[in-house]
Scaffold this motif. Structure first.
Motif, PDB file in Angstrom:
ATOM      1  N   TYR A 177       0.894  -1.198   0.115  1.00 13.98           N
ATOM      2  CA  TYR A 177       0.149   0.000  -0.065  1.00 13.98           C
ATOM      3  C   TYR A 177       0.974   1.129  -0.032  1.00 13.98           C
ATOM      4  O   TYR A 177       1.781   1.337   0.391  1.00 13.98           O
ATOM      5  N   GLU A 178       0.448   2.242  -0.537  1.00 13.89           N
ATOM      6  CA  GLU A 178       0.838   3.641  -0.624  1.00 13.89           C
ATOM      7  C   GLU A 178      -0.151   4.500  -0.018  1.00 13.89           C
ATOM      8  O   GLU A 178      -1.061   4.791  -0.659  1.00 13.89           O
ATOM      9  N   PHE A 179      -0.086   5.366   1.271  1.00 20.11           N
ATOM     10  CA  PHE A 179      -0.953   5.966   1.836  1.00 20.11           C
ATOM     11  C   PHE A 179      -0.615   7.457   1.792  1.00 20.11           C
ATOM     12  O   PHE A 179       0.779   7.682   2.065  1.00 20.11           O
ATOM     13  N   ASN A 180      -1.368   8.273   1.449  1.00 21.20           N
ATOM     14  CA  ASN A 180      -1.199   9.977   1.427  1.00 21.20           C
ATOM     15  C   ASN A 180      -2.445  10.461   2.432  1.00 21.20           C
ATOM     16  O   ASN A 180      -3.445  10.162   1.997  1.00 21.20           O
ATOM     17  N   PHE A 181      -2.081  11.028   3.296  1.00 19.25           N
ATOM     18  CA  PHE A 181      -2.858  11.875   3.935  1.00 19.25           C
ATOM     19  C   PHE A 181      -2.961  13.419   3.925  1.00 19.25           C
ATOM     20  O   PHE A 181      -1.654  14.045   4.246  1.00 19.25           O
ATOM     21  N   ASP A 182      -4.021  13.998   3.621  1.00 25.64           N
ATOM     22  CA  ASP A 182      -4.087  15.397   3.519  1.00 25.64           C
ATOM     23  C   ASP A 182      -5.343  16.048   4.641  1.00 25.64           C
ATOM     24  O   ASP A 182      -6.406  15.895   4.142  1.00 25.64           O
ATOM     25  N   ILE A 183      -4.831  16.146   5.599  1.00 27.47           N
ATOM     26  CA  ILE A 183      -5.793  16.525   6.842  1.00 27.47           C
ATOM     27  C   ILE A 183      -5.440  17.943   7.290  1.00 27.47           C
ATOM     28  O   ILE A 183      -4.678  18.402   7.825  1.00 27.47           O
ATOM     29  N   SER A 184      -6.496  19.080   6.727  1.00 22.94           N
ATOM     30  CA  SER A 184      -6.555  20.155   7.074  1.00 22.94           C
ATOM     31  C   SER A 184      -7.604  20.580   8.066  1.00 22.94           C
ATOM     32  O   SER A 184      -8.635  19.880   8.297  1.00 22.94           O
ATOM     33  N   PRO A 185      -7.674  21.823   8.531  1.00 24.04           N
ATOM     34  CA  PRO A 185      -8.973  22.131   9.557  1.00 24.04           C
ATOM     35  C   PRO A 185     -10.192  22.232   8.651  1.00 24.04           C
ATOM     36  O   PRO A 185     -11.201  22.214   9.189  1.00 24.04           O
ATOM     37  N   GLU A 186     -10.054  22.487   7.463  1.00 18.87           N
ATOM     38  CA  GLU A 186     -11.057  22.520   6.625  1.00 18.87           C
ATOM     39  C   GLU A 186     -11.552  21.136   5.803  1.00 18.87           C
ATOM     40  O   GLU A 186     -12.858  21.101   5.607  1.00 18.87           O
ATOM     41  N   ARG A 187     -10.906  20.614   5.764  1.00 21.51           N
ATOM     42  CA  ARG A 187     -11.116  19.158   4.790  1.00 21.51           C
ATOM     43  C   ARG A 187     -10.279  18.044   5.008  1.00 21.51           C
ATOM     44  O   ARG A 187      -9.147  18.281   5.474  1.00 21.51           O
ATOM     45  N   ILE A 188     -10.619  16.727   4.807  1.00 24.09           N
ATOM     46  CA  ILE A 188     -10.027  15.680   4.851  1.00 24.09           C
ATOM     47  C   ILE A 188      -9.939  14.912   3.534  1.00 24.09           C
ATOM     48  O   ILE A 188     -11.017  14.895   2.719  1.00 24.09           O
ATOM     49  N   ASN A 189      -8.843  14.431   2.886  1.00 22.48           N
ATOM     50  CA  ASN A 189      -8.489  13.919   1.766  1.00 22.48           C
ATOM     51  C   ASN A 189      -7.474  12.884   2.010  1.00 22.48           C
ATOM     52  O   ASN A 189      -6.319  13.099   2.257  1.00 22.48           O
ATOM     53  N   ILE A 190      -8.022  11.602   1.784  1.00 20.44           N
ATOM     54  CA  ILE A 190      -7.087  10.483   1.847  1.00 20.44           C
ATOM     55  C   ILE A 190      -7.101   9.591   0.848  1.00 20.44           C
ATOM     56  O   ILE A 190      -8.076   9.345  -0.035  1.00 20.44           O
ATOM     57  N   ARG A 191      -6.007   9.065   0.285  1.00 18.17           N
ATOM     58  CA  ARG A 191      -5.642   8.428  -0.884  1.00 18.17           C
ATOM     59  C   ARG A 191      -4.880   6.864  -0.484  1.00 18.17           C
ATOM     60  O   ARG A 191      -3.922   7.255   0.062  1.00 18.17           O
ATOM     61  N   ILE A 192      -5.481   5.875  -1.019  1.00 17.99           N
ATOM     62  CA  ILE A 192      -4.867   4.871  -0.670  1.00 17.99           C
ATOM     63  C   ILE A 192      -4.518   3.806  -1.900  1.00 17.99           C
ATOM     64  O   ILE A 192      -5.382   3.760  -2.528  1.00 17.99           O
ATOM     65  N   LEU A 193      -3.364   3.504  -2.501  1.00 14.04           N
ATOM     66  CA  LEU A 193      -2.897   2.915  -3.654  1.00 14.04           C
ATOM     67  C   LEU A 193      -2.380   1.342  -3.136  1.00 14.04           C
ATOM     68  O   LEU A 193      -1.405   1.387  -2.560  1.00 14.04           O
ATOM     69  N   HIS A 194      -2.998   0.436  -3.593  1.00 15.07           N
ATOM     70  CA  HIS A 194      -2.658  -0.991  -3.455  1.00 15.07           C
ATOM     71  C   HIS A 194      -2.181  -1.238  -4.755  1.00 15.07           C
ATOM     72  O   HIS A 194      -2.831  -1.387  -5.911  1.00 15.07           O
ATOM     73  N   ARG A 195      -0.558  -1.411  -4.955  1.00 14.31           N
ATOM     74  CA  ARG A 195       0.028  -2.094  -6.223  1.00 14.31           C
ATOM     75  C   ARG A 195       0.595  -3.262  -6.121  1.00 14.31           C
ATOM     76  O   ARG A 195       1.297  -3.638  -5.118  1.00 14.31           O
ATOM     77  N   ASN A 196       0.340  -4.318  -6.963  1.00  8.88           N
ATOM     78  CA  ASN A 196       0.783  -5.603  -6.933  1.00  8.88           C
ATOM     79  C   ASN A 196       1.238  -6.055  -8.551  1.00  8.88           C
ATOM     80  O   ASN A 196       0.436  -6.322  -9.267  1.00  8.88           O
ATOM     81  N   GLY A 197       2.350  -5.492  -9.051  1.00  6.43           N
ATOM     82  CA  GLY A 197       2.685  -5.592 -10.281  1.00  6.43           C
ATOM     83  C   GLY A 197       1.795  -4.473 -11.236  1.00  6.43           C
ATOM     84  O   GLY A 197       1.600  -3.570 -10.644  1.00  6.43           O
ATOM     85  N   PRO A 198       1.045  -5.182 -12.305  1.00  4.13           N
ATOM     86  CA  PRO A 198       0.372  -4.321 -12.995  1.00  4.13           C
ATOM     87  C   PRO A 198      -1.073  -4.237 -12.572  1.00  4.13           C
ATOM     88  O   PRO A 198      -1.977  -3.442 -12.997  1.00  4.13           O
ATOM     89  N   GLU A 199      -1.534  -5.121 -11.351  1.00  2.00           N
ATOM     90  CA  GLU A 199      -2.703  -5.117 -10.725  1.00  2.00           C
ATOM     91  C   GLU A 199      -2.871  -3.869  -9.634  1.00  2.00           C
ATOM     92  O   GLU A 199      -1.721  -3.866  -9.051  1.00  2.00           O
ATOM     93  N   GLY A 200      -3.894  -3.659  -9.238  1.00  2.00           N
ATOM     94  CA  GLY A 200      -4.039  -2.729  -8.044  1.00  2.00           C
ATOM     95  C   GLY A 200      -5.515  -1.958  -8.052  1.00  2.00           C
ATOM     96  O   GLY A 200      -6.278  -2.339  -8.782  1.00  2.00           O
ATOM     97  N   VAL A 201      -5.601  -1.221  -6.864  1.00  2.00           N
ATOM     98  CA  VAL A 201      -6.769  -0.400  -6.794  1.00  2.00           C
ATOM     99  C   VAL A 201      -6.215   0.762  -5.940  1.00  2.00           C
ATOM    100  O   VAL A 201      -5.525   1.146  -5.313  1.00  2.00           O
ATOM    101  N   ILE A 202      -6.850   2.006  -6.429  1.00  2.00           N
ATOM    102  CA  ILE A 202      -6.738   3.283  -5.909  1.00  2.00           C
ATOM    103  C   ILE A 202      -8.161   3.538  -5.240  1.00  2.00           C
ATOM    104  O   ILE A 202      -9.044   3.632  -5.745  1.00  2.00           O
ATOM    105  N   ALA A 203      -7.969   3.958  -3.871  1.00  2.00           N
ATOM    106  CA  ALA A 203      -9.217   4.064  -3.214  1.00  2.00           C
ATOM    107  C   ALA A 203      -9.036   5.509  -2.633  1.00  2.00           C
ATOM    108  O   ALA A 203      -7.850   5.854  -2.001  1.00  2.00           O
ATOM    109  N   THR A 204     -10.029   6.322  -2.604  1.00  2.26           N
ATOM    110  CA  THR A 204      -9.924   7.711  -1.836  1.00  2.26           C
ATOM    111  C   THR A 204     -11.278   8.051  -1.198  1.00  2.26           C
ATOM    112  O   THR A 204     -12.204   7.605  -1.195  1.00  2.26           O
ATOM    113  N   LEU A 205     -10.960   8.867  -0.047  1.00  4.89           N
ATOM    114  CA  LEU A 205     -11.852   9.483   0.744  1.00  4.89           C
ATOM    115  C   LEU A 205     -11.724  10.958   0.863  1.00  4.89           C
ATOM    116  O   LEU A 205     -10.640  11.143   1.412  1.00  4.89           O
TER     117      LEU A 205
END
Length: 251
Positions: free
Chosen positions: A167-195
């Motif tokens: 997994y690669e996690f990215n967290f952008d947590i500000s007083p106004e907004r929440i942005n979270i991105r999670i990338l799962h990578r397994n070779g050419p396969e994977g999933v990008i999930a965001t909140l």
């Protein structure tokens, strides 16, 4: 300083990478609370008691349905060398709706002087398994919107993805907004999930609107998970059998 409960009327997106392409986007309601504070929310929200929406300590922190709440989170942080003296815990999670709960992922946000210094991503599956990922930088330097935190994948989450890669996690947590991105990578396969979503004070009106706009709350979430699994199966995605979960609670 205690934290007044917040409501994040957000959006989650998933995009599958690889031969079988698939994506979806849904509205979702999260709450952001101080799990160690006695601060009360609006009439329609309660801690550890039945209500329209609620958060129970035993739903979080440790094994699924046997959680120990913030005590568990503090123990994990101490075991990994993080000084507890000036830390504040915040829990970002989907609340119970009329008693029903299911959270694909919740986040323990660890704050020090308004800076994010660690996150425990608490992943639960429809198979009844749970595993958490401790995300931090070397020496717990504050996490910013540009920080990328990588960890191996340890838990079987989707029957259409291998327990492999990372997994690669990215967290952008500000007083106004929440942005979270999670990338799962397994070779050419994977999933990008965001909140993502704006941070707003929790109100009775906001909770009622959420109940009307997205009825059934967490029950709707599990129904949508099975619906997307059916769509993937019909697209020809290969099904993987459910392996044994990891022995450890934390990666």
């Amino acid at each position: 300083m205690s934290h007044r409960p917040e409501h994040i009327a957000g959006v989650t997106t998933h995009k599958r990478l690889g031969k079988v392409s698939h994506s979806f986007r849904y509205g979702v309601d999260y709450v952001l609370i101080d799990p160690e504070a006695d601060a009360t929310g609006p009439f329609l929200f309660l801690r550890n008691r039945f209500n329209l929406m609620a958060v129970h300590d035993h739903d979080h922190g440790g094994p699924l349905k046997k959680g120990r709440g913030p005590t568990w989170a503090r123990e994990v942080l101490a075991a990994n060398g993080l000084d507890q003296r000036n830390l504040q815990l915040l829990l970002l999670t989907q609340p119970r709706f009329l008693g029903y709960v299911f959270n694909p992922v919740s986040f323990w946000l660890v704050m020090e002087d308004q800076a994010l210094v660690a996150v425990i991503a608490e992943v639960s599956t429809p198979f009844g398994d749970r595993h958490s990922y401790l995300c931090h930088t070397p020496d717990f330097v504050p996490i910013t919107k540009d920080t990328r935190i990588r960890t191996p994948k340890s838990l079987h989450v989707s029957p259409f993805q291998d327990v492999a890669g990372g997994y690669e996690f990215n967290f952008d947590i500000s007083p106004e907004r929440i942005n979270i991105r999670i990338l799962h990578r397994n070779g050419p396969e994977g999933v990008i999930a965001t909140l993502s979503g704006p941070r707003t004070p929790m109100t009775n009106v906001g909770l009622l609107k959420a109940s009307i706009r997205r009825p059934l709350g967490a029950l709707r979430t599990i129904m949508l998970i099975y619906w997307q699994a059916l769509r993937l199966k019909l697209k020809g995605a290969r099904y993987r059998a459910h392996p044994k979960p990891p022995n450890s609670e934390i990666t």
